[in-house]
Design a protein around this motif. Structure first.
Motif: not given
Length: 85
Positions: A27-30, A16-22, A42-49, A72-76
């Motif tokens: 979520s910073r990216f469009h 969970p702490p790693y998932i939350s960070q990810l 799964v969508n990485v912007k979905s914590i449950m996913g 930039e999103a993929l790099y991050q």
């Protein structure tokens, strides 16, 4: 759309702490950002996913991003996973 794979180098997997960070980073990216593990995508912007993937140690993860800031999103995403210990 671009994609890249990375091997998870943690002793306990993606917990969970790693998932939350990810999810926070994603979520910073469009762009739409997805992660695939063992054939499930799964969508990485979905914590449950991301939690539903139950990623264990030494897992191979594939990220894909699509949108105006996809590079930039993929790099991050890769950089974030590589920072987990």
């Amino acid at each position: 759309m671009i994609q890249q794979s990375v091997k998870l180098q943690t002793k306990v997997g993606l917990y969970p702490p790693y998932i939350s960070q990810l999810v926070q980073e994603a979520s910073r990216f469009h762009s739409d950002i997805f992660m695939t593990h063992n054939g499930r995508r799964v969508n990485v912007k979905s914590i449950m996913g991301v939690l539903s993937l139950a990623v264990s140690k030494d897992a191979e993860l594939t990220f894909e991003a699509s949108g105006d800031d996809e590079e930039e999103a993929l790099y991050q995403m890769i950089r974030t996973v590589e920072s987990f210990q």
